[in-house]
Design an enzyme around this catalytic site. Structure first.
Site, PDB file in Angstrom:
ATOM      1  N   HIS A 146     -22.202 -31.576  24.058  1.00 16.27           N
ATOM      2  CA  HIS A 146     -23.511 -31.228  25.408  1.00 16.27           C
ATOM      3  C   HIS A 146     -25.067 -32.506  25.632  1.00 16.27           C
ATOM      4  CE1 HIS A 146     -25.315 -29.029  23.055  1.00 16.27           C
ATOM      5  NE2 HIS A 146     -26.523 -29.435  23.802  1.00 16.27           N
ATOM      6  N   HIS A 187     -25.553 -33.736  21.683  1.00 18.19           N
ATOM      7  CA  HIS A 187     -26.274 -32.320  20.488  1.00 18.19           C
ATOM      8  C   HIS A 187     -24.223 -32.437  20.111  1.00 18.19           C
ATOM      9  CE1 HIS A 187     -29.878 -30.739  21.528  1.00 18.19           C
ATOM     10  NE2 HIS A 187     -30.099 -32.175  21.006  1.00 18.19           N
ATOM     11  N   THR A 219     -31.750 -24.583  20.517  1.00 22.04           N
ATOM     12  CA  THR A 219     -32.397 -24.456  22.078  1.00 22.04           C
ATOM     13  C   THR A 219     -32.353 -23.985  22.707  1.00 22.04           C
ATOM     14  OG1 THR A 219     -31.114 -26.995  22.468  1.00 22.04           O
ATOM     15  CG2 THR A 219     -32.446 -27.582  20.830  1.00 22.04           C
TER      16      THR A 219
HETATM   17 ZN   LIG Z   1     -28.406 -28.677  22.859  1.00 18.47          ZN
END
Ligand SMILES: [Zn+2]
Ligand SMILES: *[C@@H]1O[C@H](CO)[C@@H](O)[C@H](O)[C@H]1NC(C)=O
Length: 313
Positions: free
Chosen positions: A120, A145, A225
Site C-alpha cells: 500500500h 510499504h 504506522t
Molecule cells: Zn504503511
C-alpha cells in the site's frame, strides 16, 4: 396495515444502523481531527509505545553493518497462481492484497521466512510531503510499504501481535519521468475511488514497480504506522528510490476517504527514536575516512544491538 408495519420495521433498521455507525466511529481512526494520530493511543494503547514508526533517519548516525545481506526480490517477479486485489482500504490507502501462491522475501538477515501479504502507499496532497519516514528531516511525495508476515504464523492478522511477526520493506518516491510500469496498477484506480471499493486486477510482476531485485536498505525495529501500532515490525527502507511523474501522483490524489474527501496526507507524524539504532548495508556508509574511532564505536554498537536482539528472541 402495511404502512405502520413498515414504519416500525424502518425504525428498527434505523436504530440498528445508528448503533453500528456509532460503534464503528468509536473504534475508528483517521489522519486528522479527534480520532487523529495524537489520540490513537486512547483506543490503541500500543500507539504510545517506545519503539513506534515512522522515524526520521538521521543519515549521519546510520551505522554501516556489512553483515546485513541485500534483499533478493526474485520471487517478486512471480505471477502464476497469484491473485492481486486492489482495494480502497477503509478510505485510508490504496492497497493490493495477495492470495494464491506465496511470494517470499529473501535475504536481508530476517530471523525466519516472510511471506508477502499486501502492499500500500502513503502520499501527500502536494509533492513536498507524503512519505511517513523522513531522511534528514526531508519528506518525499510518497512511500510504498510491502508488508510481509512470518511464514509459520500463517497470516497477517495472526502475525501482527507477535514479536518480529512482520517485516515491512519501504520505498521513497521521487518525482521524475513517467513510470509506465505503474500503469498496470493506476489504470484500475478509477474503479476504487470510494472507500472499500475493490477489484481483482490482472496479476503483474511486482518487481516491475521497483528499481532493482537487489536491495540495500536502512534497518531498525519499529511498529505498524496505523492502529493498532503493534511494535512487531522489522523495518527495512530501501536506499534507492522509485521514480514517478507528478501527473501519476494525481491518480492517487483522485481517490476519496470515508467522508468523500480527497484521500491524501495519509501519513503518521514522526515518532521518537528513543534508544534505537538505524543500521544500513549500503556501501556508501562504509566510508571510513573519518577515522578508526568511528568504526570501533559503530562496530561496538552493532555488536551490542545484535546481542540484545539475540537475548530478546
Ligand atoms: Zn504503511
Ligand atoms: C490466521 O491464522 C490463525 C492461526 O493459524 C488462524 O487461527 C486464523 O483463523 C487465520 N485467520 C485467517 C483470516 O485466515
Amino acid at each position: 396495515m402495511i404502512e405502520p408495519y413498515c414504519d416500525i420495521n424502518y425504525k428498527w433498521v434505523k436504530l440498528v444502523k445508528s448503533l453500528i455507525i456509532s460503534f464503528s466511529i468509536s473504534a475508528d481512526w483517521t489522519y486528522s481531527g479527534t480520532h487523529g494520530p495524537a489520540n490513537w493511543h486512547l483506543d490503541f494503547p500500543d500507539c504510545q509505545g517506545m519503539t513506534q514508526s515512522p522515524i526520521n533517519i538521521d543519515v549521519s548516525k546510520v551505522l554501516f553493518n556489512p553483515q546485513l545481506k541485500q534483499f533478493d526480490l526474485s520471487e517478486y517477479s512471480k505471477t502464476s497462481g497469484i491473485e492481486m486485489r486492489l482495494v480502497n482500504k477503509g478510505g485510508h490507502t490504496a492497497e493490493v492484497e495477495y492470495s494464491g501462491d506465496k511470494i517470499h522475501l529473501l535475504g536481508g538477515n530476517l530471523p525466519d521466512k516472510y511471506v508477502l501479504a499486501q502492499f500500500h502507499f502513503h502520499w501527500g496532497s502536494a509533492s513536498r510531503r507524503g512519505s511517513e519516514h523522513k531522511l534528514d528531516g526531508k519528506a518525499y511525495p510518497m512511500e510504498l510499504h510491502l508488508v510481509h508476515y512470518q511464514e509459520h504464523l500463517n497470516n497477517l492478522s495472526y502475525a501482527a501481535p507477535h514479536p518480529s511477526g512482520l517485516a515491512v520493506l519501504g520505498y521513497f518516491f521521487k518525482i521524475g519521468a513517467h513510470n509506465k510500469n505503474f500503469e498496470q496498477l493506476l489504470n484500475y484506480f478509477p474503479q476504487i475511488k470510494t472507500s472499500d471499493q475493490h477489484i481483482e486486477i490482472p496479476t503483474f510482476p511486482l518487481l516491475d514497480l521497483l528499481p532493482s531485485a537487489k536491495v540495500n536498505f536502512y534497518r531498525y525495529s519499529g511498529s505498524l504506522t496505523t492502529p493498532p501500532c503493534s511494535e512487531t515490525v522489522i523495518w527495512s527502507i530501501s536506499t534507492s528510490f522509485i521514480e514517478i511523474a507528478e501527473e501519476q501522483m494525481f491518480m492517487f490524489r483522485d481517490l476519496y476517504d470515508k467522508e468523500n474527501h480527497t484521500l491524501a496526507d495519509d501519513f503518521r507524524p514522526l515518532q521518537e527514536l528513543n534508544q534505537r539504532i538505524v543500521e544500513s548495508n549500503d556501501p556508501r556508509f562504509s566510508d571510513d575516512n573519518d577515522g578508526s574511532g568511528y568504526i570501533t564505536a559503530s562496530t561496538a554498537a552493532v555488536t551490542l544491538s545484535l546481542l540484545l536482539s539475540l537475548w530478546f528472541q
